[in-house]
Write a protein that holds these residues in place. Structure first.
Motif, PDB file in Angstrom:
ATOM      1  N   THR A 118       0.853  -1.196   0.000  1.00 11.98           N
ATOM      2  CA  THR A 118       0.000   0.000   0.000  1.00 11.98           C
ATOM      3  C   THR A 118       0.883   1.238   0.000  1.00 11.98           C
ATOM      4  O   THR A 118       2.059   1.180   0.370  1.00 11.98           O
ATOM      5  CB  THR A 118      -0.877   0.065   1.271  1.00 11.98           C
ATOM      6  OG1 THR A 118      -0.031   0.093   2.427  1.00 11.98           O
ATOM      7  CG2 THR A 118      -1.845  -1.108   1.358  1.00 11.98           C
ATOM      8  N   CYS A 119       0.299   2.361  -0.382  1.00 12.51           N
ATOM      9  CA  CYS A 119       0.942   3.652  -0.162  1.00 12.51           C
ATOM     10  C   CYS A 119      -0.175   4.667   0.070  1.00 12.51           C
ATOM     11  O   CYS A 119      -0.972   4.945  -0.845  1.00 12.51           O
ATOM     12  CB  CYS A 119       1.789   4.081  -1.362  1.00 12.51           C
ATOM     13  SG  CYS A 119       2.635   5.655  -1.074  1.00 12.51           S
ATOM     14  N   TRP A 120      -0.254   5.138   1.289  1.00  8.42           N
ATOM     15  CA  TRP A 120      -1.277   6.147   1.648  1.00  8.42           C
ATOM     16  C   TRP A 120      -1.055   7.364   0.753  1.00  8.42           C
ATOM     17  O   TRP A 120       0.056   7.908   0.710  1.00  8.42           O
ATOM     18  CB  TRP A 120      -1.078   6.507   3.108  1.00  8.42           C
ATOM     19  CG  TRP A 120      -2.118   7.362   3.759  1.00  8.42           C
ATOM     20  CD1 TRP A 120      -2.703   8.482   3.270  1.00  8.42           C
ATOM     21  CD2 TRP A 120      -2.670   7.149   5.062  1.00  8.42           C
ATOM     22  NE1 TRP A 120      -3.581   8.999   4.183  1.00  8.42           N
ATOM     23  CE2 TRP A 120      -3.581   8.203   5.297  1.00  8.42           C
ATOM     24  CE3 TRP A 120      -2.468   6.178   6.076  1.00  8.42           C
ATOM     25  CZ2 TRP A 120      -4.295   8.316   6.492  1.00  8.42           C
ATOM     26  CZ3 TRP A 120      -3.179   6.302   7.256  1.00  8.42           C
ATOM     27  CH2 TRP A 120      -4.073   7.353   7.451  1.00  8.42           C
ATOM     28  N   ILE A 121      -2.079   7.785   0.035  1.00  7.95           N
ATOM     29  CA  ILE A 121      -1.941   8.945  -0.852  1.00  7.95           C
ATOM     30  C   ILE A 121      -2.961  10.014  -0.461  1.00  7.95           C
ATOM     31  O   ILE A 121      -4.172   9.748  -0.426  1.00  7.95           O
ATOM     32  CB  ILE A 121      -2.139   8.543  -2.326  1.00  7.95           C
ATOM     33  CG1 ILE A 121      -1.025   7.597  -2.755  1.00  7.95           C
ATOM     34  CG2 ILE A 121      -2.140   9.778  -3.231  1.00  7.95           C
ATOM     35  CD1 ILE A 121      -1.212   7.021  -4.132  1.00  7.95           C
ATOM     36  N   ALA A 122      -2.406  11.202  -0.161  1.00  6.33           N
ATOM     37  CA  ALA A 122      -3.275  12.351   0.115  1.00  6.33           C
ATOM     38  C   ALA A 122      -3.112  13.424  -0.953  1.00  6.33           C
ATOM     39  O   ALA A 122      -3.972  14.293  -1.093  1.00  6.33           O
ATOM     40  CB  ALA A 122      -2.949  12.932   1.491  1.00  6.33           C
ATOM     41  N   ALA A 123      -2.013  13.357  -1.718  1.00  5.55           N
ATOM     42  CA  ALA A 123      -1.687  14.432  -2.660  1.00  5.55           C
ATOM     43  C   ALA A 123      -2.352  14.243  -4.024  1.00  5.55           C
ATOM     44  O   ALA A 123      -1.789  14.590  -5.055  1.00  5.55           O
ATOM     45  CB  ALA A 123      -0.172  14.525  -2.819  1.00  5.55           C
ATOM     46  N   PHE A 124      -3.554  13.685  -3.993  1.00  4.32           N
ATOM     47  CA  PHE A 124      -4.291  13.515  -5.256  1.00  4.32           C
ATOM     48  C   PHE A 124      -5.039  14.808  -5.582  1.00  4.32           C
ATOM     49  O   PHE A 124      -5.231  15.667  -4.710  1.00  4.32           O
ATOM     50  CB  PHE A 124      -5.272  12.332  -5.145  1.00  4.32           C
ATOM     51  CG  PHE A 124      -6.181  12.407  -3.951  1.00  4.32           C
ATOM     52  CD1 PHE A 124      -7.337  13.175  -3.975  1.00  4.32           C
ATOM     53  CD2 PHE A 124      -5.865  11.710  -2.785  1.00  4.32           C
ATOM     54  CE1 PHE A 124      -8.170  13.258  -2.872  1.00  4.32           C
ATOM     55  CE2 PHE A 124      -6.687  11.785  -1.668  1.00  4.32           C
ATOM     56  CZ  PHE A 124      -7.840  12.571  -1.714  1.00  4.32           C
ATOM     57  N   ASN A 125      -5.474  14.907  -6.832  1.00  4.18           N
ATOM     58  CA  ASN A 125      -6.270  16.057  -7.251  1.00  4.18           C
ATOM     59  C   ASN A 125      -7.744  15.741  -6.956  1.00  4.18           C
ATOM     60  O   ASN A 125      -8.378  14.948  -7.657  1.00  4.18           O
ATOM     61  CB  ASN A 125      -6.025  16.310  -8.740  1.00  4.18           C
ATOM     62  CG  ASN A 125      -6.775  17.529  -9.234  1.00  4.18           C
ATOM     63  OD1 ASN A 125      -7.890  17.807  -8.804  1.00  4.18           O
ATOM     64  ND2 ASN A 125      -6.154  18.250 -10.151  1.00  4.18           N
TER      65      ASN A 125
END
Ligand SMILES: Cc1cc2nc3c(=O)[nH]c(=O)nc-3n(C[C@H](O)[C@H](O)[C@H](O)COP(=O)(O)O)c2cc1C
Length: 172
Positions: A118-125
């Motif tokens: 997994t990779c927690w992603i918050a920097a999405f558009n």
């Protein structure tokens, strides 16, 4: 894997095998860990979107244009509604993001226990994601993670760049 091993072995994976989708039972065990997460006043204000079809993956890939994100065979999006989560009446604090962070942590650790990266992603558009039409209008899209098997030799295997215990703990 015991709990200490689990939390030390989890790391962000940014290198996925695109040809190895995750089996249904494994995915369900991961999702179950989100379902049973605690939340303020047990409101469970979340929804877990598991995106696996090429058609729907194509709709969300533009929201986070990293090549490794394109390789993951599944993407899990954690969303929720402020109208469903608990609010503290004294000052209006709403627990939605806290609840979703706990659920996300359960999901990510459960994936690790299954050998799934997994990779927690918050920097999405977020605007792009909303445009996909896959989510409800009043849903707050909190975080997402690709789900997939890491390619061989990529994991750092527990080597963590972290502050020391004495820098972050205060014994009183
Ligand atoms: C709230 C949060 C948001 C994050 N957003 C991103 C992101 O948008 N892109 C990314 O590549 N990694 C993201 N990460 C991963 C962190 O960079 C990573 O967890 C941190 O560097 C520690 O490394 P580790 O996960 O390998 O232990 C995020 C992690 C958290 C907890």
């Amino acid at each position: 894997m015991d709990f200490q091993q689990l939390i030390h072995s989890r790391e962000s994976i940014r290198n996925f095998n695109p040809h190895k989708p995750i089996g249904k039972e494994t995915l369900e065990r991961i999702l179950e860990a989100g379902r049973i997460a605690p939340s303020a006043a047990n409101r469970q204000p979340w929804r877990f979107y598991l995106i696996s079809t090429e058609k729907n993956l194509a709709k969300i890939r533009s929201c986070y244009g990293r090549s490794w994100f394109m390789d993951a065979p599944h993407v899990l999006v954690v969303a929720g509604k402020y109208s469903l989560s608990w609010m503290r009446t004294s000052d209006g604090y709403n627990s939605l993001e806290t609840d979703l962070a706990i659920a996300m942590t359960h999901l990510v650790l459960a994936a690790e226990a299954e050998g799934v990266g997994t990779c927690w992603i918050a920097a999405f558009n977020a605007d792009e994601l909303k445009k996909s039409g896959l989510f409800e209008k009043d849903e707050h899209i909190f975080a997402m993670t690709p789900l997939g098997y890491p390619n061989e030799g990529f994991k750092k295997n527990g080597l963590k760049n972290r502050k020391l215990l004495r820098e972050v703990v205060v014994y009183l």
